[in-house]
Design an enzyme around this catalytic site. Structure first.
Site, PDB file in Angstrom:
ATOM      1  N   ASP A 269      45.490  30.452  39.909  1.00 17.66           N
ATOM      2  CA  ASP A 269      45.514  30.947  41.284  1.00 17.66           C
ATOM      3  C   ASP A 269      46.286  32.243  41.305  1.00 17.66           C
ATOM      4  O   ASP A 269      47.129  32.495  40.426  1.00 17.66           O
ATOM      5  CB  ASP A 269      46.184  29.944  42.229  1.00 17.66           C
ATOM      6  CG  ASP A 269      47.710  30.020  42.132  1.00 17.66           C
ATOM      7  OD1 ASP A 269      48.330  30.653  42.999  1.00 17.66           O
ATOM      8  OD2 ASP A 269      48.271  29.463  41.158  1.00 17.66           O
ATOM      9  N   CYS A 307      28.325  43.929  39.963  1.00 19.68           N
ATOM     10  CA  CYS A 307      28.877  42.815  40.741  1.00 19.68           C
ATOM     11  C   CYS A 307      27.802  42.228  41.652  1.00 19.68           C
ATOM     12  O   CYS A 307      27.122  42.966  42.373  1.00 19.68           O
ATOM     13  CB  CYS A 307      30.066  43.283  41.569  1.00 19.68           C
ATOM     14  SG  CYS A 307      30.783  41.990  42.608  1.00 19.68           S
ATOM     15  N   CYS A 309      28.178  40.475  44.359  1.00 19.74           N
ATOM     16  CA  CYS A 309      28.649  40.094  45.692  1.00 19.74           C
ATOM     17  C   CYS A 309      27.920  40.857  46.792  1.00 19.74           C
ATOM     18  O   CYS A 309      27.320  41.911  46.568  1.00 19.74           O
ATOM     19  CB  CYS A 309      30.157  40.297  45.809  1.00 19.74           C
ATOM     20  SG  CYS A 309      30.706  41.975  46.150  1.00 19.74           S
ATOM     21  N   HIS A 338      35.192  41.194  47.958  1.00 18.17           N
ATOM     22  CA  HIS A 338      34.705  41.681  46.663  1.00 18.17           C
ATOM     23  C   HIS A 338      35.602  41.225  45.516  1.00 18.17           C
ATOM     24  O   HIS A 338      35.106  40.740  44.484  1.00 18.17           O
ATOM     25  CB  HIS A 338      34.620  43.210  46.665  1.00 18.17           C
ATOM     26  CG  HIS A 338      34.520  43.774  45.274  1.00 18.17           C
ATOM     27  ND1 HIS A 338      33.344  43.765  44.545  1.00 18.17           N
ATOM     28  CD2 HIS A 338      35.471  44.329  44.460  1.00 18.17           C
ATOM     29  CE1 HIS A 338      33.563  44.303  43.352  1.00 18.17           C
ATOM     30  NE2 HIS A 338      34.840  44.648  43.274  1.00 18.17           N
TER      31      HIS A 338
END
Length: 371
Positions: A269, A307, A309, A338
């Site tokens: 995390d 990417c 996204c 993003h």
């Protein structure tokens, strides 16, 4: 049934991939867990997490127990239901935040002030467990002592001793069979203390011989270099069981992610993705991109052509720079989306590379840019 089981589907050296199953659902590993400190990732909603493909999201016990309060969240059925999130949740013990506030620590627990109103509060290993049982996450963490780095050996030793004693107390009182409890390893960058802490944490068991459901490695990425972090991480991992999840807490830069996965870490995390996104920095295959730079004013390319996204499929660098220039909050939201998507995709690339026996090649490519 044990609250977390691992189905390891492939290994490549020490790196491994598969499915971790909790009492309430599963997640693929290695995985990245976005951080929703106060019950939400800043500027994002539960529907955003789903669209991004996140499987497990972190909540912060320190903040949530202060506002709105653990009892309030329990009233709504736990953190996931309170936030409208259908995936899995993990709550940290709040120890890292508490110890950043210069608290009063003794062998029994820690006394600290609220960042909201200055009121005093007390955490013990037992109350940290009880609070997180009310929060109702799928995974909770024991209360530990996180020493800053660098720290003298005497400080690291005291943190280790208290973390070990508190782990035993937490394990003894944890009652929710539908909630996993992870122990935490400390020891700073001292290899001997890291190994000792891991061994002592693994040795904590209940009357039926069951230990912790997984293991967190804490107290790293708190001021030391990556060259100092990795040997300490390896020293801890050597003594953690292969059949339980290994969680490197608070680490999220791409180089550390790929290096830690190579050593056998399963989950991570970090707030970095959203923190730097809110200030105009994006992760890309070529390294960090600072979108506020004047060079992007007429740039019609996406943040990262590779990417997948939605931000990269819709918006140009020139448009995103414009949003920051006019202080439009949408800019912070889009770069946060993003950066999380980019990191989740990196984790998928690592899972695929491990399955294909090509992890070393991917590691080389990541470190060539981020190392």
């Amino acid at each position: 049934m044990h609250p977390v089981t691992l189905d390891i589907t492939a290994t490549d050296g020490s790196a491994r991939t598969g499915i971790a199953t909790t009492a309430n659902g599963s997640y693929q590993f290695p995985c990245f867990m976005p951080v929703g400190t106060r019950g939400a990732i800043k500027y994002l909603s539960a529907s955003d997490y789903e669209a991004l493909g996140a499987e497990i999201v972190l909540g912060n016990t320190y903040h949530l127990m202060l506002r709105p309060g653990a009892e309030t969240i329990a009233h709504f059925g736990g953190l996931g239901k309170f936030a409208g999130w259908k995936g899995l949740t993990l709550t940290d013990s709040g120890g890292f935040q508490v110890f950043s506030l210069d608290p009063k620590v003794d062998d029994d627990g820690v006394t600290f002030r609220s960042t909201y109103d200055g009121s005093f509060h007390r955490f013990t290993p037992e109350s940290a467990v009880a609070t997180q049982e009310l929060l109702g996450a799928d995974i909770q963490m024991v209360l530990d002592v996180c020493a800053p780095l660098p720290s003298p050996p005497s400080v690291l030793r005291l943190a280790l001793e208290r973390t070990s004693a508190w782990a035993q107390r937490a394990h003894a009182v944890h009652q929710r069979s539908d909630q996993a409890l992870f122990g935490i390893v400390q020891g700073g960058t001292d290899l001997v203390m890291r190994a000792e802490s891991a061994q002592r944490t693994v040795s904590v068991t209940s009357g039926d011989g069951s230990g912790f459901d997984g293991y967190g490695i804490g107290g790293l990425s708190v001021g030391e270099t990556r060259q100092e972090m990795l040997p300490a991480l390896a020293a801890a991992l050597e003594h953690l069981p292969l059949h339980r999840p290994r969680y490197l807490m608070g680490v999220g830069d791409p180089a550390s992610l790929v290096e830690a996965v190579g050593l056998g870490v399963d989950q991570f995390d970090c707030v970095m993705q959203t923190r730097i996104g809110r200030h105009g920095t994006a992760f890309t295959k070529d390294g960090k991109l600072h979108i506020k730079n004047a060079a992007h004013v007429l740039d019609d390319r996406p943040l990262d052509e590779s990417c997948p996204c939605d931000v990269c499929s819709r918006h140009s660098r020139g448009y995103l720079r414009h949003l920051f220039q006019v202080n439009e909050l949408t800019a912070a939201r889009l770069l946060s989306l993003h950066n999380i998507a980019w990191t989740l995709d990196l984790m998928k690339q690592m899972r695929d590379a491990i399955s294909a026996g090509k992890f070393a090649s991917l590691r080389h490519e990541v470190l060539k840019v981020w190392g």
